[in-house]
Design an enzyme around this catalytic site. Structure first.
Site, PDB file in Angstrom:
ATOM      1  N   LYS A  68       0.800  -1.227  -0.058  1.00 20.84           N
ATOM      2  CA  LYS A  68      -0.192   0.325  -0.023  1.00 20.84           C
ATOM      3  C   LYS A  68       1.077   1.237  -0.129  1.00 20.84           C
ATOM      4  CE  LYS A  68      -3.947  -1.547   2.397  1.00 20.84           C
ATOM      5  NZ  LYS A  68      -5.657  -1.898   3.500  1.00 20.84           N
ATOM      6  N   TYR A  88     -11.847  -2.343  -3.927  1.00 21.58           N
ATOM      7  CA  TYR A  88     -13.151  -2.453  -3.237  1.00 21.58           C
ATOM      8  C   TYR A  88     -14.448  -2.272  -2.802  1.00 21.58           C
ATOM      9  CZ  TYR A  88      -7.982  -2.226   0.152  1.00 21.58           C
ATOM     10  OH  TYR A  88      -7.541  -2.442   0.466  1.00 21.58           O
ATOM     11  N   ASN A 101      -1.972   0.564   6.562  1.00 24.56           N
ATOM     12  CA  ASN A 101      -1.560  -0.458   7.508  1.00 24.56           C
ATOM     13  C   ASN A 101      -0.250  -1.475   5.716  1.00 24.56           C
ATOM     14  OD1 ASN A 101      -3.751  -1.389   6.036  1.00 24.56           O
ATOM     15  ND2 ASN A 101      -4.911  -2.873   7.150  1.00 24.56           N
ATOM     16  N   HIS A 155      -2.159  -5.215   1.538  1.00 27.12           N
ATOM     17  CA  HIS A 155      -3.342  -6.021   1.219  1.00 27.12           C
ATOM     18  C   HIS A 155      -3.336  -7.270   0.700  1.00 27.12           C
ATOM     19  CE1 HIS A 155      -7.038  -7.187  -0.612  1.00 27.12           C
ATOM     20  NE2 HIS A 155      -6.577  -7.488  -1.865  1.00 27.12           N
ATOM     21  N   GLU A 198      -9.204 -10.929  -8.317  1.00 23.08           N
ATOM     22  CA  GLU A 198      -8.273  -9.451  -7.569  1.00 23.08           C
ATOM     23  C   GLU A 198      -7.097  -9.760  -8.197  1.00 23.08           C
ATOM     24  OE1 GLU A 198      -7.611  -9.753  -3.440  1.00 23.08           O
ATOM     25  OE2 GLU A 198      -9.423  -8.713  -3.060  1.00 23.08           O
TER      26      GLU A 198
END
Ligand code: ATP
Ligand code: MG
Length: 137
Positions: free
Chosen positions: A9, A49, A112, A115, A126
């Site tokens: 990320k 998402y 964070n 993913h 995905e």
């Protein structure tokens, strides 16, 4: 042998942590079989998402995910989906176990660092969202 979609990320790419995070995957026996750096549009992040679109953090999440380039990758290995989630650690870094990526690198619940797909069906969607069959060998 299983495949899963991983994203490094923006908080992590910005801090130049791609190599350190990849080392965690490889040490856990996950093979990086495809990888590229992209910067998503808001529309692309919103579709990715889509399962979270009714959640209160949806706008914060998608805005964050397009704030910088990300590294999207396909990891392969025995039980790759659950193994990857183990290496990532809990969503909230303050709950993440010692030695996990989120414990070591994540800044907050939102920022964070990684993913990972959460089931075979989401992994298939995905992976196909970012990679063509020709890129997966
Ligand atoms: P990911 O899907 O990114 O691998 P996850 O499966 O552990 O993480 P999800 O519940 O799918 O967690 O949430 C997706 C992402 O949305 C989280 O990784 C986190 O960055 C963000 N997020 C989740 N809950 C919150 C929240 N309460 N506030 C802000 N961001 C959140
Ligand atoms: Mg998730």
């Amino acid at each position: 042998i299983e495949r899963t979609l991983s994203i490094i990320k923006p908080d992590a790419t910005k801090r130049n942590l791609t190599g350190k995070i990849n080392a965690k995957f490889e040490e856990a026996g996950l093979r990086i079989i495809a990888q590229k750096r992209i910067q998503m549009t808001k529309a692309q992040a919103s579709v990715f998402y889509g399962v979270h679109k009714e959640r209160p953090f949806f706008d914060e999440l998608t805005t964050f995910m397009i704030s910088e380039p990300v590294v999207v990758q396909v990891l392969e290995g025995e039980d790759a989906i659950s193994k990857n989630r183990e290496v990532m650690g809990a969503t909230n870094p303050s709950d993440a176990a010692e030695g996990t990526i989120r414990r070591e690198f994540a800044l907050s619940l939102g920022e964070n660092s990684v993913h990972g797909s959460d089931a075979p069906e989401t992994a298939a969607f995905e992976i196909g969202y970012f990679f063509s069959g020709l890129e997966l060998v």
